[in-house]
Design a protein around this motif. Structure first.
Motif, PDB file in Angstrom:
ATOM      1  N   GLU A  27      72.359  40.568  71.762  1.00 35.55           N
ATOM      2  CA  GLU A  27      73.396  40.291  72.761  1.00 35.55           C
ATOM      3  C   GLU A  27      73.382  41.338  73.875  1.00 35.55           C
ATOM      4  OE1 GLU A  27      76.489  38.383  69.496  1.00 35.55           O
ATOM      5  OE2 GLU A  27      77.183  39.949  70.854  1.00 35.55           O
ATOM      6  N   LEU A  28      73.300  42.582  73.460  1.00 31.45           N
ATOM      7  CA  LEU A  28      73.272  43.660  74.455  1.00 31.45           C
ATOM      8  C   LEU A  28      72.050  43.520  75.353  1.00 31.45           C
ATOM      9  CD1 LEU A  28      74.315  46.784  72.332  1.00 31.45           C
ATOM     10  CD2 LEU A  28      75.722  45.397  73.846  1.00 31.45           C
ATOM     11  N   VAL A  75      70.072  39.830  81.921  1.00 30.64           N
ATOM     12  CA  VAL A  75      70.685  38.993  82.957  1.00 30.64           C
ATOM     13  C   VAL A  75      71.244  39.882  84.076  1.00 30.64           C
ATOM     14  CG1 VAL A  75      72.475  37.295  83.438  1.00 30.64           C
ATOM     15  CG2 VAL A  75      71.174  37.136  81.333  1.00 30.64           C
ATOM     16  N   GLY A  76      71.816  41.015  83.685  1.00 30.00           N
ATOM     17  CA  GLY A  76      72.320  41.965  84.686  1.00 30.00           C
ATOM     18  C   GLY A  76      71.219  42.418  85.628  1.00 30.00           C
ATOM     19  N   ARG A  77      70.031  42.541  85.079  1.00 28.97           N
ATOM     20  CA  ARG A  77      68.913  43.020  85.885  1.00 28.97           C
ATOM     21  C   ARG A  77      68.466  41.988  86.922  1.00 28.97           C
ATOM     22  NH1 ARG A  77      65.673  47.329  85.319  1.00 28.97           N
ATOM     23  NH2 ARG A  77      63.706  47.123  86.440  1.00 28.97           N
ATOM     24  N   LEU A 126      79.146  36.202  82.988  1.00 23.41           N
ATOM     25  CA  LEU A 126      78.850  37.631  83.124  1.00 23.41           C
ATOM     26  C   LEU A 126      79.354  38.158  84.470  1.00 23.41           C
ATOM     27  CD1 LEU A 126      77.451  40.052  81.749  1.00 23.41           C
ATOM     28  CD2 LEU A 126      75.424  39.513  83.097  1.00 23.41           C
ATOM     29  N   ARG A 177      71.752  48.369  86.886  1.00 24.47           N
ATOM     30  CA  ARG A 177      71.088  47.070  86.745  1.00 24.47           C
ATOM     31  C   ARG A 177      70.508  46.581  88.075  1.00 24.47           C
ATOM     32  NH1 ARG A 177      68.943  46.136  82.403  1.00 24.47           N
ATOM     33  NH2 ARG A 177      68.885  48.373  82.607  1.00 24.47           N
ATOM     34  N   HIS A 186      80.131  36.976  75.027  1.00 24.63           N
ATOM     35  CA  HIS A 186      79.229  36.298  74.106  1.00 24.63           C
ATOM     36  C   HIS A 186      79.985  35.418  73.129  1.00 24.63           C
ATOM     37  CE1 HIS A 186      74.954  36.614  73.836  1.00 24.63           C
ATOM     38  NE2 HIS A 186      75.008  37.737  74.530  1.00 24.63           N
ATOM     39  N   ARG A 230      70.491  40.883  76.068  1.00 21.04           N
ATOM     40  CA  ARG A 230      70.644  39.733  76.967  1.00 21.04           C
ATOM     41  C   ARG A 230      71.500  40.121  78.184  1.00 21.04           C
ATOM     42  NH1 ARG A 230      73.258  33.827  75.664  1.00 21.04           N
ATOM     43  NH2 ARG A 230      72.250  32.730  77.391  1.00 21.04           N
ATOM     44  N   ILE A 231      72.593  40.852  77.914  1.00 21.25           N
ATOM     45  CA  ILE A 231      73.453  41.299  79.024  1.00 21.25           C
ATOM     46  C   ILE A 231      72.654  42.171  79.987  1.00 21.25           C
ATOM     47  CG2 ILE A 231      75.439  42.731  79.624  1.00 21.25           C
ATOM     48  CD1 ILE A 231      76.693  41.829  76.945  1.00 21.25           C
ATOM     49  N   MET A 232      71.876  43.084  79.423  1.00 25.24           N
ATOM     50  CA  MET A 232      71.077  43.968  80.262  1.00 25.24           C
ATOM     51  C   MET A 232      70.056  43.175  81.076  1.00 25.24           C
ATOM     52  SD  MET A 232      72.096  47.088  79.908  1.00 25.24           S
ATOM     53  CE  MET A 232      71.159  48.597  79.664  1.00 25.24           C
ATOM     54  N   LYS A 258      68.639  49.623  90.065  1.00 29.07           N
ATOM     55  CA  LYS A 258      67.629  50.194  89.155  1.00 29.07           C
ATOM     56  C   LYS A 258      67.645  51.719  89.195  1.00 29.07           C
ATOM     57  CE  LYS A 258      65.992  45.830  89.385  1.00 29.07           C
ATOM     58  NZ  LYS A 258      67.147  44.924  89.230  1.00 29.07           N
ATOM     59  N   PHE A 268      77.382  50.307  85.783  1.00 27.77           N
ATOM     60  CA  PHE A 268      76.589  49.186  85.275  1.00 27.77           C
ATOM     61  C   PHE A 268      75.714  48.584  86.379  1.00 27.77           C
ATOM     62  CE2 PHE A 268      75.945  44.676  84.270  1.00 27.77           C
ATOM     63  CZ  PHE A 268      75.400  44.763  82.996  1.00 27.77           C
TER      64      PHE A 268
END
Lengths: 171, 300
Positions: free
Chosen positions: B32-33, B39-41, A114, A133, A168, B35-37, A136, A129
């Protein structure tokens, strides 16, 4: 926050609270753009020095967008573009109690992928993004700082997800 | 906008219909989305030390302040100097012209007889406007590119020697104890401060260090490199190269005594790139402090 009612940012307490509130987000913002955290640190300093010099003309309510604009301009003036390579740290989430080594390894691999994919994103998508993220920030606030509509921020976010979802398939 | 993108945008804005949400769920994309959000957090940048950074900031602010104080002191000094200059000028009705190119810029001067001078950053040219018709003579400190129209002899005086020509194009660089002359057309006579002379013809150059004349070298180019936005050096002292970076980018450069010589070039476009070009082959490190417009060079 009663300093918001002041006319300018020349008072030391006002100036300092603005620093505490925005400096880190500002550093992050320039880091997302440049991939260069040391440069970002320097530019934050420079932006705040500029704000001090012009403190009479800056209203506390406008300070945030003033700082982001100045820092962005400083970045555009100084930097020559290189490929961005972002390095992150992870906050460990303590929500799940016990995880299998298998799960942890997979998680770690996913995170590494990622990170690489984020570095490879186009700049405008990456910024949106990560501001959402990591910092926040709400889409509305990001829109305000980047001078675009909330709708545009949501679109960029969706484009970012579209690009990031490809990893993914490879995991 | 693709259908997918539209769907994701709606998910982000929270405006998906139940059916759309279900289709995302069923295809596994939603997970999937998410999960990305998630892990991104969890991603973070290295900690930002607010107290330390604020202390730096207060310091940088002070330095800027003292800088402007010094600046105003210099201005007062300049004003006094100017007043004195005009007084003397009025008293003696001389008409000495002094033109300087500021750091980071070049200056173009038309001398009235069709001759023209382009000064490189940080250089100064002085000449007597009233006497110009009788004697074409200028003083140069630094570097300048001359295109001299034909006529009476044209003389350039520098601390390191004198250059005399009839009509020609040439470049002079005179910093500290070093004089370097390139002749592009016609011919020039170069005389060192100690009185030794040599003549340069078309496409030739000579380097004089501390009154010692080097051999005449052939050159390929027709105008100085700096006029096209580059600085080039051949076995130049590192201090001279760094001084040129300082003049081109208007920064102060602190550096230790470095014995090495530098051969190479840097472009006037980016300070970072210029420092990299010069420092990398010499194994030097550099640190740019934008707040104080200074650069610190250190040896590895």
């Amino acid at each position: 926050m009663d300093y918001q009612r002041m006319d300018n940012v020349c008072k030391e307490e006002v100036y300092k609270s603005l620093f505490l509130e925005h400096a880190e987000h500002l550093r992050n913002f320039i880091t997302y753009k440049s991939g260069d955290i040391e440069l970002a640190r320097d530019l934050v300093q420079e932006a705040f020095v500029k704000m001090w010099q012009n403190c009479k003309k800056v209203k506390p309510t406008k300070a945030k967008s003033y700082l982001f604009t100045i820092a962005n301009n400083l970045f555009l003036n100084t930097v020559q573009r290189e490929k961005v390579k972002l390095k992150f740290e992870t906050s460990k989430s303590h929500t799940h109690d016990i995880k299998s080594p298998q799960y942890l390894m997979e998680e770690e691999e996913f995170r590494v992928r990622l990170e690489q994919a984020i570095s490879a994103l186009p700049e405008d998508l990456r910024i949106v993004f990560l501001m959402n993220r990591i910092d926040k920030k709400k889409y509305r606030e990001i829109a305000e700082l980047l001078n675009i509509s909330t709708k545009a921020v949501e679109k960029r976010m969706s484009k970012a997800l579209l690009a990031l979802r490809k990893i993914h398939k490879n995991v | 906008m693709s259908y997918k993108e539209e769907l994701y945008t709606k998910w982000i804005a929270g405006t998906l219909t139940d059916d759309e949400l279900k289709s995302l769920e069923d295809s596994g994309e939603l997970a999937e989305l998410q999960r990305i959000m998630d892990v991104g957090r969890q991603l973070q940048l290295p900690k930002y030390n607010h107290e330390e950074e604020f202390a730096y900031l207060i310091n940088a602010r002070k330095e800027k302040q003292t800088f402007s104080n010094q600046y105003s002191r210099v201005l007062i000094g300049l004003a006094a100097g100017l007043a004195l200059f005009f007084f003397i000028r009025m008293a003696f009705t001389s008409s000495l012209e002094e033109i300087s190119a500021p750091y980071g810029e070049v200056a173009q001067i038309a001398l009235g007889d069709g001759s023209a001078v382009t000064l490189n950053a940080g250089s100064t040219l002085e000449y007597n406007r009233k006497q110009w018709k009788n004697s074409r003579s200028v003083s140069l400190e630094g570097e300048g590119f001359f295109a001299v129209s034909e006529g009476t002899p044209f003389v350039v005086n520098t601390n390191n020697g004198r250059i005399k020509v009839l009509g020609t194009a040439f470049n002079i660089r005179s910093w500290s104890d070093n004089l370097y002359v390139e002749c592009y057309t016609g011919s020039v006579e170069v005389t060192s401060a100690s009185g030794i002379s040599d003549t340069l013809f078309q496409r030739q150059s000579i380097n004089i260090v501390n009154n010692t004349l080097g051999a005449v070298q052939n050159i390929q180019h027709q105008k100085p490199h700096w006029s096209t936005g580059n600085s080039r050096f051949y076995k130049e002292r590192v201090a001279s190269v760094l001084a040129e970076i300082g003049r081109q980018f208007d920064v102060e450069i602190k550096h230790p005594n470095i014995e090495d010589r530098f051969s190479g070039a840097f472009s006037h476009k980016s300070l970072q790139a210029a420092l990299r070009e010069v420092c990398k082959p010499l194994n030097l490190n550099y640190h740019i402090d934008l707040a104080t417009k200074s650069v610190t060079i250190s040896q590895e």
